[in-house]
Scaffold this active site. Sequence first.
Site, PDB file in Angstrom:
ATOM      1  N   LYS A 172      48.966  36.423 -37.344  1.00  0.00           N
ATOM      2  CA  LYS A 172      49.180  37.516 -38.283  1.00  0.00           C
ATOM      3  C   LYS A 172      48.540  38.782 -37.730  1.00  0.00           C
ATOM      4  CE  LYS A 172      45.643  38.693 -39.609  1.00  0.00           C
ATOM      5  NZ  LYS A 172      44.359  39.097 -38.929  1.00  0.00           N
ATOM      6  N   TYR A 260      45.434  39.448 -46.009  1.00  0.00           N
ATOM      7  CA  TYR A 260      44.966  38.259 -46.739  1.00  0.00           C
ATOM      8  C   TYR A 260      44.996  38.520 -48.245  1.00  0.00           C
ATOM      9  CZ  TYR A 260      43.204  36.411 -42.317  1.00  0.00           C
ATOM     10  OH  TYR A 260      43.111  35.929 -41.050  1.00  0.00           O
TER      11      TYR A 260
HETATM   12  P1  NDP Z   1      40.552  39.315 -28.964  1.00  0.00           P
HETATM   13  O1  NDP Z   1      40.477  40.708 -28.447  1.00  0.00           O
HETATM   14  O2  NDP Z   1      39.286  38.543 -28.988  1.00  0.00           O
HETATM   15  O3  NDP Z   1      41.607  38.489 -28.107  1.00  0.00           O
HETATM   16  C1  NDP Z   1      42.817  39.007 -27.688  1.00  0.00           C
HETATM   17  C2  NDP Z   1      43.142  38.458 -26.320  1.00  0.00           C
HETATM   18  O4  NDP Z   1      44.438  38.918 -25.979  1.00  0.00           O
HETATM   19  C3  NDP Z   1      42.240  38.982 -25.201  1.00  0.00           C
HETATM   20  O5  NDP Z   1      41.075  38.230 -25.056  1.00  0.00           O
HETATM   21  C4  NDP Z   1      43.143  38.862 -24.006  1.00  0.00           C
HETATM   22  O6  NDP Z   1      43.122  37.514 -23.569  1.00  0.00           O
HETATM   23  C5  NDP Z   1      44.540  39.098 -24.572  1.00  0.00           C
HETATM   24  N1  NDP Z   1      45.030  40.448 -24.269  1.00  0.00           N
HETATM   25  C6  NDP Z   1      46.164  40.720 -23.567  1.00  0.00           C
HETATM   26  N2  NDP Z   1      46.369  42.014 -23.478  1.00  0.00           N
HETATM   27  C7  NDP Z   1      45.346  42.614 -24.130  1.00  0.00           C
HETATM   28  C8  NDP Z   1      45.019  43.960 -24.358  1.00  0.00           C
HETATM   29  N3  NDP Z   1      45.768  44.970 -23.899  1.00  0.00           N
HETATM   30  N4  NDP Z   1      43.905  44.228 -25.065  1.00  0.00           N
HETATM   31  C9  NDP Z   1      43.135  43.257 -25.554  1.00  0.00           C
HETATM   32  N5  NDP Z   1      43.409  41.944 -25.357  1.00  0.00           N
HETATM   33  C10 NDP Z   1      44.521  41.625 -24.643  1.00  0.00           C
HETATM   34  O7  NDP Z   1      41.232  39.397 -30.401  1.00  0.00           O
HETATM   35  P2  NDP Z   1      41.267  38.297 -31.555  1.00  0.00           P
HETATM   36  O8  NDP Z   1      41.148  36.962 -30.947  1.00  0.00           O
HETATM   37  O9  NDP Z   1      40.307  38.663 -32.594  1.00  0.00           O
HETATM   38  O10 NDP Z   1      42.727  38.538 -32.185  1.00  0.00           O
HETATM   39  C11 NDP Z   1      43.903  38.125 -31.547  1.00  0.00           C
HETATM   40  C12 NDP Z   1      45.024  37.930 -32.577  1.00  0.00           C
HETATM   41  O11 NDP Z   1      44.647  36.918 -33.478  1.00  0.00           O
HETATM   42  C13 NDP Z   1      45.321  39.154 -33.441  1.00  0.00           C
HETATM   43  O12 NDP Z   1      46.691  39.224 -33.710  1.00  0.00           O
HETATM   44  C14 NDP Z   1      44.569  38.905 -34.717  1.00  0.00           C
HETATM   45  O13 NDP Z   1      45.143  39.538 -35.846  1.00  0.00           O
HETATM   46  C15 NDP Z   1      44.681  37.405 -34.809  1.00  0.00           C
HETATM   47  N6  NDP Z   1      43.552  36.827 -35.536  1.00  0.00           N
HETATM   48  C16 NDP Z   1      43.816  35.981 -36.560  1.00  0.00           C
HETATM   49  C17 NDP Z   1      42.807  35.445 -37.265  1.00  0.00           C
HETATM   50  C18 NDP Z   1      43.107  34.500 -38.355  1.00  0.00           C
HETATM   51  O14 NDP Z   1      42.201  34.116 -39.063  1.00  0.00           O
HETATM   52  N7  NDP Z   1      44.352  34.060 -38.508  1.00  0.00           N
HETATM   53  C19 NDP Z   1      41.390  35.749 -36.997  1.00  0.00           C
HETATM   54  C20 NDP Z   1      41.214  36.609 -35.854  1.00  0.00           C
HETATM   55  C21 NDP Z   1      42.260  37.122 -35.164  1.00  0.00           C
HETATM   56  P3  NDP Z   1      43.062  37.115 -22.019  1.00  0.00           P
HETATM   57  O15 NDP Z   1      41.808  37.751 -21.496  1.00  0.00           O
HETATM   58  O16 NDP Z   1      43.021  35.669 -22.034  1.00  0.00           O
HETATM   59  O17 NDP Z   1      44.300  37.681 -21.395  1.00  0.00           O
END
Ligand code: NDP
Length: 416
Positions: A172, A260
Amino acid sequence: MTSSLTQDRLDLSRRLFLRGTGGGLLLGSTLGFARPTFAQSGEAGAAAEPPPTGPAGRPLPQMEKEMPVEPERRLGWAIVGLGKFALNQILPAFAESRSSRLVALVSGNRQKAEQVGARYGVEARGIYGYDTFDRMGDNPAIDVVYIVLPNALHAEYTVRAFKAGKHVFCEKPMAVTVEECETMIRAGRDAGRKLMVAYRAQFEPHNVEAIRIARDGEIGRIRLVTSDHGRILDPRDPADQWRMMKSLAGGGSLYDIGIYSLQAARYLTGEEPVEVFGQIASPADDPRFREVEDRVAFQLRFPSGAVANLSSSYSTASVKRIQAFGEKGSLVLDPATEYEGNRLTLQTEKGRQEVKVKETSQFAAEMDHFSRSIMSNTEPKTPGEEGLRDIRLLQAVYRSAREGRPVSTEATGSLR
Ligand code: NDP
């Protein structure tokens, strides 16, 4: 819809029930005197044989949950984006999964992916980068691609995963625009593959119980829902840095956590709002809110006359609360949407009580639900259309705030 596994179980229980009942009657009548009857756990209310006094096999007991799918039949999942949420919540949840297994990782950081892969037993051929993402099409071990990337990347990678012939489970908010959501749904349809949005709260046991209570009329007709989701946006946290950029996040607190509050109002009333009204407040001198909004207060009006008073915030202390008020009682989820440790309180004419619900992984539950939907070719509970509805409504909230007036929405009928 009853899965084949459930059906097998039902058939087996039925056979055992008949056998147990018949056996018990025969034994009693042969001996010619009244014997105490024993209700076996798997055969509610059935008179059965007395328990054996020595070591002996017993019938299949009543099952509390579905049996796990055989390891080799579990669907293979690829996780795309190894960030905070994927690493802390999703990957560990596979240990509790009963129908899904982790087979691939996609990351822009190969070293991290290899390190994580080694911990979770992912083979080297299951490690991909964004440049090699499309090669997942050649890997038959991958059935589902789970997109855990920043919001603005959801649409592109969902479409690419469909082109690779995979089913897609997407975080989401589903995407940034209505058009992107529609493209994702169309791509899934064209590929003959399923799409589900990761609305974990609809699989979280306390929320599931709250929905049941609301649907069963235990608190009467629901007249009001309130829900608040807030936290402090931290510019030092890499996971929050892209959340400050409109190009990657799509919006601010409303898109990220206001969703949410919106979901809660929809799943507790079971209705679609006909009108929304929103107000946005963002401090002009705070660099965190140069591109995305801070606080949003928004109201919904439903066809039944129920209303919802909702909020999201990036500058207030943590709150994750949902409340529903009905004509005969109320329920409070506080916290409502934590990863674990949520609490549900029910207030009726009988008094106030905390509803004890068995804690199980909402992440494993939502992933397994999707795996089972694929295996049984049934519609998942939160398909792309559900994600699209929310993006439409969130967009209407932005419009209402911009125009300073309520905006009417196209009612799309009941949720379920
Ligand atoms: P993070 O920034 O921690 O993780 C995102 C990951 O995406 C990065 O670590 C990286 O992984 C990859 N990535 C690829 N391109 C980019 C970019 N340009 N900038 C940043 N990251 C990039 O975010 P979250 O884990 O908090 O969130 C990710 C998704 O999950 C979102 O859509 C968020 O809304 C969703 N989410 C949902 C939750 C829920 O409870 N359902 C809770 C938290 C988040 P890599 O280094 O491996 O390439």
